[in-house]
Design a protein around this motif. Structure first.
Motif, short mmCIF file in Angstrom:
data_model
loop_
_atom_site.label_atom_id
_atom_site.label_comp_id
_atom_site.label_asym_id
_atom_site.label_seq_id
_atom_site.Cartn_x
_atom_site.Cartn_y
_atom_site.Cartn_z
N ASN A 219 -57.42 -8.59 7.45
CA ASN A 219 -57.76 -9.98 7.73
C ASN A 219 -59.13 -10.10 8.38
O ASN A 219 -59.90 -11.02 8.07
CB ASN A 219 -56.70 -10.63 8.62
CG ASN A 219 -55.57 -11.26 7.81
OD1 ASN A 219 -55.77 -12.25 7.12
ND2 ASN A 219 -54.39 -10.67 7.90
N ASN A 224 -60.79 -13.60 8.20
CA ASN A 224 -59.73 -14.36 8.87
C ASN A 224 -59.58 -13.86 10.31
O ASN A 224 -58.60 -13.21 10.67
CB ASN A 224 -58.42 -14.22 8.11
CG ASN A 224 -58.57 -14.56 6.64
OD1 ASN A 224 -59.26 -15.50 6.28
ND2 ASN A 224 -57.94 -13.77 5.78
N VAL A 227 -56.39 -14.90 12.58
CA VAL A 227 -55.17 -14.23 12.11
C VAL A 227 -55.22 -12.76 12.47
O VAL A 227 -54.23 -12.17 12.92
CB VAL A 227 -55.01 -14.41 10.59
CG1 VAL A 227 -53.81 -13.61 10.08
CG2 VAL A 227 -54.86 -15.87 10.23
N ASP A 230 -54.35 -12.19 16.11
CA ASP A 230 -52.91 -12.31 16.35
C ASP A 230 -52.16 -11.07 15.88
O ASP A 230 -51.25 -10.57 16.57
CB ASP A 230 -52.34 -13.54 15.64
CG ASP A 230 -52.81 -14.85 16.26
OD1 ASP A 230 -53.27 -14.82 17.42
OD2 ASP A 230 -52.73 -15.88 15.57
N HIS A 231 -52.55 -10.54 14.72
CA HIS A 231 -51.87 -9.38 14.18
C HIS A 231 -52.17 -8.12 14.99
O HIS A 231 -51.30 -7.25 15.13
CB HIS A 231 -52.25 -9.17 12.72
CG HIS A 231 -51.67 -10.21 11.81
ND1 HIS A 231 -51.69 -10.10 10.43
CD2 HIS A 231 -51.03 -11.37 12.07
CE1 HIS A 231 -51.11 -11.16 9.90
NE2 HIS A 231 -50.70 -11.93 10.87
#
Length: 366
Positions: A219, A224, A227, A230-231
């Protein structure tokens, strides 16, 4: 927990208890003793059961060398006509062996092919059909850097809608497909395939927990960034670092390198570097060391001359307690990576790993 193993009945009871017990270093050692006790009592059926329970432990403890070492005994025993009631379990474990073998540079292409064919014969005799054959061929060829063959079997696998009892679970299958797309650097296909895993439609014991590190990296590379952030948090939260998870942490270290998150990256290095030993597959060590190298190069690029690491680093002397020179670490890690790359590429007869290393290093240099 303490177990008595003085009688045959006691050994059988412990094997039964631990056959599906929680994986731990203690349970691994107990089952190793159970194997020895079964040998002492000359009970090969009990030894067979103890070995199966032991393989389950070491597999989930991420010790593939021990799985590979003990597995041939089970096949030989079954080929001699014994323990047919455990055929399903043995064939299931064969999958764990076959996907790890190509990750060891010392295993030749001929050995890999011979075992692959042996597994396929046993699977087809069991009635699996060919879809699962394409699935594992896809994984093996990707590990070998033969991407054209991996793509060919990926296509066959995706076009076949059949299923069988020995299929990986509905979450593990797409998770392994992600590795193919990652090798191909087909990030749109990667992100599309990952979606059912990330939204909770498909999940299992390890997925998506062990997926987040590579989705964080992909990502980020795809732009991204939120995202990816967060991952990365989920990867660090969900993946325990108490056993070797070198491949996953290699991806996460790459993310930390590209985002210059030096504090979190340092913590991962301290917790995993001790597992990066010769008993781990070269392909997994490569992935971790590559992430480590990118992390150190990012530090150097940011103008950092030293790094504090509360662990010893083989062959690298600290300049003072828990403090290492960044340049010295880079030299050592780069040498380690290149040695592994040379071994894997020479065995595979291609330049996949050297090209892979060049690609990721370019991300830091740009």
């Amino acid at each position: 927990m303490s177990y008595s193993l003085e009688t045959l009945e006691e050994v059988q009871e412990v094997v039964d208890i631990l056959s599906y017990g929680k994986e731990s270093e203690e349970n691994e050692k107990i089952l190793q003793k159970c194997i020895q006790k079964a040998q002492f009592f000359k009970d090969k059926d009990l030894e067979f059961e103890a070995r199966i329970a032991y393989i389950r432990q070491v597999t989930w403890l991420h010790k593939p060398d021990k799985t590979i070492a003990i597995f041939p005994w089970l096949l030989k025993r079954m080929d001699e006509g014994h323990n047919k009631n455990h055929q399903y379990s043995v064939l299931w474990m064969y999958k764990w062996v076959i996907i790890k073998l190509p990750c060891y540079a010392s295993v030749s292409l001929q050995q890999i092919e011979d075992l692959q064919q042996d597994m396929e014969r046993r699977f087809l005799d069991y009635g699996t059909g060919t879809r699962i054959i394409d699935y594992f061929r896809m994984i093996v060829y990707a590990h070998l850097g033969n991407l054209s063959k991996a793509q060919e079997h990926l296509k066959n696998y995706l076009q076949d809608t059949s299923s069988c009892l020995l299929d990986d679970c509905d979450a593990c299958q797409p998770n392994n497909v992600l590795d193919i797309y990652l090798s191909l650097r087909d990030y749109p296909a990667f992100l599309h395939t990952a979606q059912p895993l990330l939204n909770g439609t498909k999940k299992c014991k390890e997925v998506p927990d062990y997926t987040y590190s590579k989705t964080a990296m992909v990502n980020l590379l795809s732009g991204n960034t939120e995202v990816a952030k967060d991952h990365a948090i989920l990867a660090r939260k969900k993946i325990p670092l108490t056993s070797a998870v070198l491949k996953e942490m290699g991806y996460l270290l790459t993310y930390y390198a590209l985002t210059e998150d030096f504090i979190k990256g340092r913590a991962v290095i301290e917790k995993q570097i001790g597992f990066c030993t010769n008993t781990q597959p070269e392909a997994y060590r490569y992935q971790f060391l590559l992430g480590f190298l990118l992390f150190m190069k990012a530090l150097q690029k940011a103008g950092k001359k030293t790094i504090k690491l509360k662990v010893p680093i083989a062959d690298v002397q600290p300049i003072e307690e828990d403090t290492y020179e960044v340049a010295s670490l880079i030299t050592w890690i780069e040498g380690q990576c290149q040695q592994i790359v040379q071994k894997l590429d020479q065995r595979n007869g291609n330049t996949f790993y050297s090209e892979d290393m060049t690609y990721y290093l370019s991300l830091i240099q740009n």
